[in-house]
Design a protein around this motif. Structure first.
Motif, PDB file in Angstrom:
ATOM      1  N   THR A 113     -10.878  13.429   7.299  1.00 46.90           N
ATOM      2  CA  THR A 113     -10.098  13.001   6.141  1.00 46.90           C
ATOM      3  C   THR A 113      -9.217  11.844   6.567  1.00 46.90           C
ATOM      4  N   GLN A 114      -9.274  10.749   5.792  1.00 49.03           N
ATOM      5  CA  GLN A 114      -8.426   9.597   6.133  1.00 49.03           C
ATOM      6  C   GLN A 114      -7.140   9.689   5.327  1.00 49.03           C
ATOM      7  N   HIS A 115      -6.033   9.464   6.009  1.00 46.55           N
ATOM      8  CA  HIS A 115      -4.742   9.582   5.322  1.00 46.55           C
ATOM      9  C   HIS A 115      -4.076   8.200   5.172  1.00 46.55           C
ATOM     10  N   PHE A 116      -3.557   7.940   3.991  1.00 44.35           N
ATOM     11  CA  PHE A 116      -2.789   6.710   3.717  1.00 44.35           C
ATOM     12  C   PHE A 116      -1.557   7.082   2.909  1.00 44.35           C
ATOM     13  N   GLN A 117      -0.515   6.287   3.073  1.00 42.29           N
ATOM     14  CA  GLN A 117       0.653   6.543   2.221  1.00 42.29           C
ATOM     15  C   GLN A 117       0.334   6.168   0.776  1.00 42.29           C
ATOM     16  N   VAL A 118      -0.280   4.999   0.613  1.00 40.07           N
ATOM     17  CA  VAL A 118      -0.612   4.542  -0.740  1.00 40.07           C
ATOM     18  C   VAL A 118      -2.113   4.280  -0.825  1.00 40.07           C
ATOM     19  N   ILE A 119      -2.738   4.831  -1.847  1.00 37.36           N
ATOM     20  CA  ILE A 119      -4.156   4.523  -2.103  1.00 37.36           C
ATOM     21  C   ILE A 119      -4.236   3.821  -3.453  1.00 37.36           C
ATOM     22  N   VAL A 120      -4.849   2.648  -3.443  1.00 41.14           N
ATOM     23  CA  VAL A 120      -5.078   1.934  -4.697  1.00 41.14           C
ATOM     24  C   VAL A 120      -6.569   2.028  -4.988  1.00 41.14           C
ATOM     25  N   VAL A 121      -6.925   2.440  -6.186  1.00 44.08           N
ATOM     26  CA  VAL A 121      -8.346   2.543  -6.539  1.00 44.08           C
ATOM     27  C   VAL A 121      -8.670   1.417  -7.523  1.00 44.08           C
ATOM     28  N   GLY A 122      -9.696   0.631  -7.189  1.00 48.97           N
ATOM     29  CA  GLY A 122     -10.093  -0.505  -8.048  1.00 48.97           C
ATOM     30  C   GLY A 122      -9.558  -1.801  -7.488  1.00 48.97           C
ATOM     31  N   SER A 123     -10.473  -2.725  -7.181  1.00 49.87           N
ATOM     32  CA  SER A 123     -10.032  -3.982  -6.548  1.00 49.87           C
ATOM     33  C   SER A 123     -10.262  -5.184  -7.458  1.00 49.87           C
ATOM     34  N   GLY A 124      -9.873  -5.055  -8.758  1.00 49.28           N
ATOM     35  CA  GLY A 124      -9.707  -6.254  -9.578  1.00 49.28           C
ATOM     36  C   GLY A 124      -8.451  -6.949  -9.068  1.00 49.28           C
ATOM     37  N   PHE A 125      -8.024  -8.021  -9.751  1.00 49.09           N
ATOM     38  CA  PHE A 125      -6.830  -8.705  -9.242  1.00 49.09           C
ATOM     39  C   PHE A 125      -5.625  -7.760  -9.244  1.00 49.09           C
ATOM     40  N   GLY A 126      -5.556  -6.857 -10.250  1.00 44.44           N
ATOM     41  CA  GLY A 126      -4.429  -5.928 -10.348  1.00 44.44           C
ATOM     42  C   GLY A 126      -4.348  -5.033  -9.114  1.00 44.44           C
ATOM     43  N   GLY A 127      -5.484  -4.435  -8.747  1.00 43.48           N
ATOM     44  CA  GLY A 127      -5.508  -3.525  -7.599  1.00 43.48           C
ATOM     45  C   GLY A 127      -5.228  -4.248  -6.299  1.00 43.48           C
ATOM     46  N   SER A 128      -5.837  -5.415  -6.113  1.00 51.84           N
ATOM     47  CA  SER A 128      -5.643  -6.140  -4.846  1.00 51.84           C
ATOM     48  C   SER A 128      -4.202  -6.587  -4.685  1.00 51.84           C
ATOM     49  N   ILE A 129      -3.606  -7.086  -5.765  1.00 50.94           N
ATOM     50  CA  ILE A 129      -2.209  -7.538  -5.654  1.00 50.94           C
ATOM     51  C   ILE A 129      -1.304  -6.337  -5.384  1.00 50.94           C
ATOM     52  N   MET A 130      -1.589  -5.241  -6.064  1.00 49.31           N
ATOM     53  CA  MET A 130      -0.795  -4.022  -5.848  1.00 49.31           C
ATOM     54  C   MET A 130      -0.902  -3.579  -4.393  1.00 49.31           C
ATOM     55  N   ALA A 131      -2.120  -3.601  -3.857  1.00 49.00           N
ATOM     56  CA  ALA A 131      -2.329  -3.168  -2.469  1.00 49.00           C
ATOM     57  C   ALA A 131      -1.607  -4.104  -1.494  1.00 49.00           C
ATOM     58  N   GLU A 189     -13.379  11.783   2.503  1.00 52.89           N
ATOM     59  CA  GLU A 189     -12.199  12.403   1.888  1.00 52.89           C
ATOM     60  C   GLU A 189     -10.970  11.590   2.249  1.00 52.89           C
ATOM     61  N   PHE A 190     -10.070  11.507   1.298  1.00 49.35           N
ATOM     62  CA  PHE A 190      -8.822  10.761   1.518  1.00 49.35           C
ATOM     63  C   PHE A 190      -7.647  11.603   1.054  1.00 49.35           C
ATOM     64  N   THR A 191      -6.543  11.484   1.763  1.00 51.59           N
ATOM     65  CA  THR A 191      -5.296  12.002   1.203  1.00 51.59           C
ATOM     66  C   THR A 191      -4.342  10.828   1.085  1.00 51.59           C
ATOM     67  N   GLY A 192      -3.586  10.826   0.000  1.00 48.40           N
ATOM     68  CA  GLY A 192      -2.625   9.742  -0.222  1.00 48.40           C
ATOM     69  C   GLY A 192      -1.333  10.337  -0.743  1.00 48.40           C
ATOM     70  N   GLU A 193      -0.218   9.782  -0.281  1.00 50.93           N
ATOM     71  CA  GLU A 193       1.062  10.291  -0.797  1.00 50.93           C
ATOM     72  C   GLU A 193       1.276   9.805  -2.230  1.00 50.93           C
ATOM     73  N   PHE A 194       0.672   8.652  -2.542  1.00 53.63           N
ATOM     74  CA  PHE A 194       0.753   8.141  -3.917  1.00 53.63           C
ATOM     75  C   PHE A 194      -0.532   7.371  -4.227  1.00 53.63           C
ATOM     76  N   VAL A 195      -1.087   7.603  -5.414  1.00 50.58           N
ATOM     77  CA  VAL A 195      -2.322   6.901  -5.801  1.00 50.58           C
ATOM     78  C   VAL A 195      -2.039   6.014  -7.007  1.00 50.58           C
ATOM     79  N   ILE A 196      -2.469   4.756  -6.912  1.00 51.29           N
ATOM     80  CA  ILE A 196      -2.314   3.826  -8.036  1.00 51.29           C
ATOM     81  C   ILE A 196      -3.715   3.516  -8.554  1.00 51.29           C
ATOM     82  N   ASP A 197      -3.913   3.786  -9.819  1.00 52.19           N
ATOM     83  CA  ASP A 197      -5.239   3.575 -10.405  1.00 52.19           C
ATOM     84  C   ASP A 197      -5.300   2.202 -11.070  1.00 52.19           C
ATOM     85  N   ALA A 198      -6.163   1.355 -10.543  1.00 49.58           N
ATOM     86  CA  ALA A 198      -6.348   0.008 -11.105  1.00 49.58           C
ATOM     87  C   ALA A 198      -7.805  -0.173 -11.486  1.00 49.58           C
ATOM     88  N   THR A 199      -8.407   0.898 -12.055  1.00 48.26           N
ATOM     89  CA  THR A 199      -9.856   0.840 -12.316  1.00 48.26           C
ATOM     90  C   THR A 199     -10.204   0.443 -13.747  1.00 48.26           C
TER      91      THR A 199
END
Ligand SMILES: Cc1cc2nc3c(=O)[nH]c(=O)nc-3n(C[C@H](O)[C@H](O)[C@H](O)COP(=O)(O)OP(=O)(O)OC[C@H]3O[C@@H](n4cnc5c(N)ncnc54)[C@H](O)[C@@H]3O)c2cc1C
Length: 528
Positions: free
Chosen positions: A3-21, A176-186
């Motif tokens: 399982t890979q762990h990240f503090q922030v996971i952004v899903v979706g790499s349109g411009f919104g997701g990439s800038i957020m990441a 599998e991923f765990t994230g402390e916060f997930v931002i959906d940009a899909t």
């Protein structure tokens, strides 16, 4: 399987997701950016606006993203990132096109509206050629240390005590991923909306609409009948987001500098079904037959990618945030391409989520800050839907349609100017939707416009709209002598300075900072 762990996971790499990441990485978080597809890829949503570009500029400044800066205007884009295709956008061009008749000469400009967004090419807006634009941003995110994984099929999301658990696979291998916060940009009906089984809500004020679009080669120029004889428009009319409005729908035409043109139609269900949008190119050809002047422009055009039919444009998720996740506005809702509201709404959301991460991360204040974000996101979407709904209702009454658009142009230019003056508290929400006076009037005007009105009533509504926008008008929009042509003038900003509690010196400094220099004589007089 690890399982890979990240503090922030952004899903979706349109411009919104990439800038957020990128922002999250700049704030020092460990960040993953997960994408279903693979760049470069076709995606729709291309035309930027002055407010969108200003928000992009603010984000680039605040989070130290210098490689984003050139993308904020045409001039720097051409100078520094010319390898990325884009289009020149000097304003918003509207023509009202009757069905089954060519566009007739229009010397008194009854059937057109030109709203300039910039005084010259250098500081003009752009149409983002998204295959290049989004690919560039995702590469920059990787440079900043974001872990980017593409061609991922995410299959589930669960909230845990400390964050979120995501499951999926990449080329047949489970992840599998765990994230402390997930931002959906899909985007609409996106990942979390489905994975968490969130409910969809409709916009009461918006008719059901569909879209059909593609990219084209060999699109011809605007035929002469669209030009006003002997009159010089405020900007070259095709270097713009060009809208052809007809009863029940509209066509957009956006020219890029790589030989491609983005074009498509958005229309209410009765129009879309009568043309059978599901049939793709066939429906497009049927539509062109009914819009003869447009048929001339597209006479030799070829679709460069297969036509895409969107059977339902609008979308709204009933829930926008959870304890450990948030939907970006573009995943929380979608209204319509009309007025290019998607980018500014998305970027306002990116800024707000960024400030949540900065100020409230793992603090007791996080849940209420998330609630506030959800509320303003929903309010901005609802307000936009109300205005766009009224615009659809008046596509067969173009005078009223034009008057209603002034609500958007007034709010957008007021907000842009307030922010540029460092007074964003005067206009901190899209379409001034938190301004008690303006938002109430907008609601009332839109409701009235959706009713059948006599010519006198429509004229009175137009007058009321102009009176309501006057305190916010920084662009000469209430000046009827301009006859539907509104150039971007420094003089208007000087005149409007008191509306922004600003001095002429502050306006001059703002204009200088954004490259809107060389004031003409009239401007100089107003400065004194
Ligand atoms: C027809 C049309 C025309 C438009 N024109 C304009 C316009 O001219 N101007 C404007 O301002 N707005 C416009 N919009 C709105 C605009 O498209 C959006 O505001 C904008 O694309 C949002 O960008 P984004 O990066 O947040 O999301 P998107 O561009 O939607 O990107 C979403 C990304 O997420 C990925 N993804 C999706 N599902 C998953 C998943 N399950 N797992 C992982 N990744 C996933 C996708 O592959 C994509 O890369 C238009 C919208 C439509 C429908």
């Amino acid at each position: 399987m690890s399982t890979q762990h990240f503090q922030v996971i952004v899903v979706g790499s349109g411009f919104g997701g990439s800038i957020m990441a990128m922002i999250a990485a700049r704030l020092g978080f460990s960040v993953a950016l997960l994408e279903r597809g693979r760049h470069p890829r076709f995606v729709i949503g291309e035309s930027s606006t002055p407010l969108a570009n200003l928000l992009l500029e603010e984000i680039a400044e605040e989070y130290d993203l210098p490689f984003v800066r050139p993308l904020c205007k045409w001039g720097t884009w051409q100078e520094k990132t010319q390898h990325l295709a884009c289009g020149l956008k000097r304003g918003f061009t509207f023509f009202h096109h009757d069905l089954d008749r060519p566009f007739a000469p229009d010397p008194d400009r009854r059937r057109q509206l030109l709203v300039g967004a910039s005084p010259n090419d250098d500081i003009a807006d752009t149409h983002w050629y998204r295959p290049d634009f989004d690919h560039y941003l995702v590469r920059q995110a990787q440079e900043l240390g974001v872990t980017y994984l593409d061609e991922i099929q995410l299959t589930g999301a669960t909230e845990t005590t400390n964050g979120m658990h995501l499951a999926g696979n990449q080329q047949g291998e489970s992840l599998e991923f765990t994230g402390e916060f997930v931002i959906d940009a899909t985007g609409p009906r996106g990942f979390l909306h489905r994975a968490l089984g969130l409910r969809e809500k409709s916009f009461a004020a918006l008719p059901p609409t569909q879209a059909l679009f593609s990219h084209f080669t060999q699109v011809g120029p605007l035929p002469d009948n669209f030009r006003a004889d002997g009159q010089v428009p405020p900007y070259p009319v095709e270097q713009a987001a060009v809208h052809y409005i007809f009863p029940g729908g509209w066509v957009w035409v956006l020219k890029f500098n790589n030989g491609l043109t983005s074009a498509g139609v958005a229309a209410t269900d009765p129009v879309a079904n009568a043309l059978d949008f599901r049939s793709g190119e066939l429906a497009w050809r049927k539509l062109l037959k009914r819009l003869p002047s447009l048929a001339e422009i597209f006479g030799s055009a070829q679709a460069a990618v297969p036509f895409i039919h969107q059977p339902r444009i609008a979308f709204q998720s009933e829930v926008v945030t959870g304890r450990h996740w948030a939907l970006l506005p573009s995943a929380a809702g979608m209204i319509d391409p009309l007025l290019s509201t998607g980018f500014p709404l998305t970027l306002l959301g990116v800024q707000r989520v960024a400030s949540l991460l900065t100020t409230h991360w793992q603090r007791p204040s996080l849940p209420s800050a998330l609630d506030e974000y959800a509320q303003i996101t929903a309010l901005e979407l609802e307000t936009t839907a109300r205005l766009v709904g009224a615009l659809y209702a008046t596509m067969d009454r173009f005078d009223l349609f034009k008057d209603l658009t002034l609500l958007y142009f007034a709010a957008a230019s007021f907000s842009e100017t307030a922010r540029r003056l460092g007074k964003s508290h005067l206009a901190d929400s899209f379409l001034l939707c938190q301004h008690p006076g303006f938002s109430g009037q907008l609601r009332q005007f839109c409701e009235t416009a959706c009713q059948p009105l006599s010519a006198d009533e429509a004229e009175r509504l137009g007058q009321s709209i102009r009176a309501a926008i006057e305190p916010f008008d920084v662009a000469g929009l209430t000046d009827r002598s301009r006859q539907s042509w509104y150039p971007a003038l420094a003089t208007d900003l000087y005149r409007a300075a008191p509306k922004l509690n600003a001095s002429a010196t502050e306006i001059a400094a703002m204009l200088h900072k954004c490259g809107f220099d060389s004031p003409p004589a009239a401007t100089a007089r107003l400065r004194d």
